[in-house]
Design a protein around this motif. Structure first.
Motif, PDB file in Angstrom:
ATOM      1  N   UNK A  52      38.559  40.343  40.195  1.00 53.07           N
ATOM      2  CA  UNK A  52      38.605  39.363  41.278  1.00 53.07           C
ATOM      3  C   UNK A  52      37.285  39.332  42.040  1.00 53.07           C
ATOM      4  N   UNK A  53      36.727  40.530  42.343  1.00 52.94           N
ATOM      5  CA  UNK A  53      35.462  40.609  43.077  1.00 52.94           C
ATOM      6  C   UNK A  53      34.310  40.051  42.246  1.00 52.94           C
ATOM      7  N   UNK A  54      34.303  40.371  40.946  1.00 50.63           N
ATOM      8  CA  UNK A  54      33.224  39.890  40.076  1.00 50.63           C
ATOM      9  C   UNK A  54      33.271  38.376  39.940  1.00 50.63           C
ATOM     10  N   UNK A  55      34.469  37.828  39.808  1.00 49.90           N
ATOM     11  CA  UNK A  55      34.596  36.372  39.686  1.00 49.90           C
ATOM     12  C   UNK A  55      34.116  35.677  40.948  1.00 49.90           C
ATOM     13  N   UNK A  56      34.486  36.226  42.120  1.00 49.03           N
ATOM     14  CA  UNK A  56      34.066  35.624  43.396  1.00 49.03           C
ATOM     15  C   UNK A  56      32.556  35.673  43.550  1.00 49.03           C
ATOM     16  N   UNK A  57      31.965  36.823  43.252  1.00 46.51           N
ATOM     17  CA  UNK A  57      30.509  36.968  43.388  1.00 46.51           C
ATOM     18  C   UNK A  57      29.761  36.144  42.360  1.00 46.51           C
ATOM     19  N   UNK A  58      30.351  35.977  41.178  1.00 52.58           N
ATOM     20  CA  UNK A  58      29.694  35.170  40.139  1.00 52.58           C
ATOM     21  C   UNK A  58      29.663  33.691  40.523  1.00 52.58           C
ATOM     22  N   UNK A  59      30.783  33.204  41.078  1.00 47.55           N
ATOM     23  CA  UNK A  59      30.847  31.795  41.487  1.00 47.55           C
ATOM     24  C   UNK A  59      29.899  31.521  42.636  1.00 47.55           C
ATOM     25  N   UNK A  60      29.783  32.492  43.563  1.00 47.28           N
ATOM     26  CA  UNK A  60      28.908  32.292  44.717  1.00 47.28           C
ATOM     27  C   UNK A  60      27.452  32.588  44.399  1.00 47.28           C
ATOM     28  N   UNK A  61      27.170  33.066  43.204  1.00 45.51           N
ATOM     29  CA  UNK A  61      25.802  33.333  42.790  1.00 45.51           C
ATOM     30  C   UNK A  61      25.233  34.630  43.315  1.00 45.51           C
ATOM     31  N   UNK A  62      26.084  35.525  43.856  1.00 48.83           N
ATOM     32  CA  UNK A  62      25.588  36.792  44.394  1.00 48.83           C
ATOM     33  C   UNK A  62      25.396  37.860  43.327  1.00 48.83           C
ATOM     34  N   UNK A  63      25.781  37.549  42.101  1.00 49.14           N
ATOM     35  CA  UNK A  63      25.604  38.495  41.005  1.00 49.14           C
ATOM     36  C   UNK A  63      25.111  37.746  39.784  1.00 49.14           C
ATOM     37  N   UNK A  64      24.180  38.348  39.066  1.00 46.19           N
ATOM     38  CA  UNK A  64      23.566  37.691  37.917  1.00 46.19           C
ATOM     39  C   UNK A  64      24.464  37.788  36.694  1.00 46.19           C
ATOM     40  N   UNK A  65      24.325  36.873  35.722  1.00 40.57           N
ATOM     41  CA  UNK A  65      25.128  36.933  34.492  1.00 40.57           C
ATOM     42  C   UNK A  65      25.030  38.262  33.753  1.00 40.57           C
ATOM     43  N   UNK A  66      23.844  38.883  33.624  1.00 46.63           N
ATOM     44  CA  UNK A  66      23.793  40.194  32.950  1.00 46.63           C
ATOM     45  C   UNK A  66      24.647  41.256  33.655  1.00 46.63           C
ATOM     46  N   UNK A  67      24.642  41.195  35.023  1.00 48.49           N
ATOM     47  CA  UNK A  67      25.454  42.161  35.762  1.00 48.49           C
ATOM     48  C   UNK A  67      26.945  41.897  35.571  1.00 48.49           C
TER      49      UNK A  67
END
Length: 413
Positions: A52-67
């Motif tokens: 859930x946290x990874x999906x939220x951060x991915x959508x908001x752009x706070x985490x890069x695709x490799x991460x």
């Protein structure tokens, strides 16, 4: 008719001693299931929250695709670990089901027998005796001997070597001055929750001993470690174990070499605490698995001794526990009360007397001059076989001969 009744097997009462044989695998199955559920819930919650946290951060752009990929790989690795654990739990469940099936089959064999004279009963009772001996050796720590007996009698599925081996290993670690193994057992899976339901103080006492050892070795350990340990593991229990927590606070000011001045602290520093901890662990372990606190062999032996014991077995009469004289025949010597024998007389001294609801006294009792009592018919029959005249009788045990007019009638009031 009486012989048939006495030799008839009362199946339900016969199996009272065998309840742990069936209940232990069931308790272990429950424990195995609870542990598996605990692992699934723990790792499942972690994966759900991480996803859930990874999906939220991915959508908001706070985490890069490799991460994101790295995080997904770590979740997959964790779930593979869960799969391996569940496989181990599944194997353990299959093993316990095999034990339970073998034990039910073993006990069901008794229901095909209706008399102790059945030729199959001797083999069945021998197996039960071997089980009781194995249980005794396991509880006393003779693991190798118990395992060898189980293998020799081919009854590995009827005994619980692994369970008692783990218990004895942890108990021995405590006696050797280490509580870490016992603490690991207390906190494994949902054992901690089960101990809390039982109101067990085992974990607290282990943490308490851990604190005592830290304070004992304060010269080699950072003083702040004792305070940190007390705040984390002891202070939360101040309302439940107020006396122990207060003593723990005072222990900081009491050096081991001065502990003899105060009884409370002398007891805390005493090496005897390790024996008490080991006994507490054994008691808690057995309670958690619904095991009797004493060996089953002791229960069976106490029951057997009590069933045979009468007040006369420990009478002050000099002949009550005496060995048969040289006049006594071998057949009569074999019929001597087992409780009056040299081997069992002292062992049976503290067990209760048998409760007899029916009388088995011979009719027309006669008292001999030597104090022994027999039925008149048996005395006359024995005298006839011995070739005595009609006015003579002979003691069945000692062989002494008396005149018939020396006998006295006995009345039971």
């Amino acid at each position: 008719m009486g012989d048939l009744e006495s030799s008839k097997i009362d199946h339900e009462n016969h199996l009272l001693l065998d309840q742990p044989l069936i209940s232990l695998p069931i308790e272990l199955l429950r424990k195995n299931l609870r542990s598996a559920r605990f692992e699934v819930e723990k790792d499942g919650s972690y994966v759900k929250e991480t996803l859930k946290r990874t999906a939220t951060e991915s959508v908001s752009g706070r985490i890069s695709p490799p991460d994101v990929i790295k995080t997904l790989d770590s979740m997959i690795a964790r779930m593979r670990g869960v799969k391996r654990k569940l496989t181990a739990f599944s194997d353990e469940e299959k093993r316990l089901h095999q034990h339970e099936e073998a034990r039910v089959k073993h006990l069901a064999e008794l229901y095909d027998m209706y008399s102790i004279d059945d030729v199959k009963y001797e083999g069945w009772s021998r197996t039960r005796l071997d089980r009781l001996l194995t249980d005794y050796m396991l509880r006393q720590g003779y693991i190798d001997s118990a395992r060898a007996l189980a293998e020799r009698r081919q009854m590995e599925l009827l005994v619980d070597v692994d369970t008692f081996e783990q218990m004895n290993r942890i108990r021995q670690c405590i006696l050797n001055g280490s509580v870490q193994e016992a603490l690991t057992w207390c906190t494994a899976g949902d054992t901690k929750k089960e101990l809390r339901k039982m109101d067990s103080n085992l974990e607290f006492m282990l943490r308490y001993q851990q604190y005592i050892e830290i304070v004992r070795n304060r010269s080699r350990i950072n003083p702040g470690e004792a305070l940190a340990h007390a705040r984390k593991h002891l202070y939360p229990y101040i309302s439940t174990y107020n006396k122990e927590v207060m003593h723990a606070c005072g222990l900081l000011a009491m050096l081991p070499e001065h502990a003899d001045r105060v009884e409370a602290y002398r007891e805390l520093y005493s090496p005897a605490r390790w024996q008490k901890l080991a006994d507490l662990f054994t008691e808690t372990h057995n309670s958690l698995l619904s095991l009797p606190s004493i060996p089953l062999l002791h229960i069976a032996l106490s029951s057997g001794l009590s069933a045979l014991k009468t007040p006369a077995c420990h009478s002050i009469h000099p002949n009550s526990a005496a060995a048969p004289s040289h006049h006594t025949s071998l057949s009569l010597a074999a019929s001597v009360c087992p409780i009056c024998s040299t081997e069992l007389n002292e062992l049976a001294r503290n067990v209760p007397h048998a409760l007899h609801s029916k009388s088995h006294v011979e009719p027309e009792l006669r008292l001999l001059p030597n104090g022994r009592v027999y039925g008149l018919a048996r005395l006359e029959e024995y005298a006839k076989k011995a070739g005595l005249s009609e006015d003579k009788i002979k003691d069945l045990r000692t062989g002494e001969v008396y005149g018939a007019d020396e006998l006295k009638k006995v009345f039971i009031s």
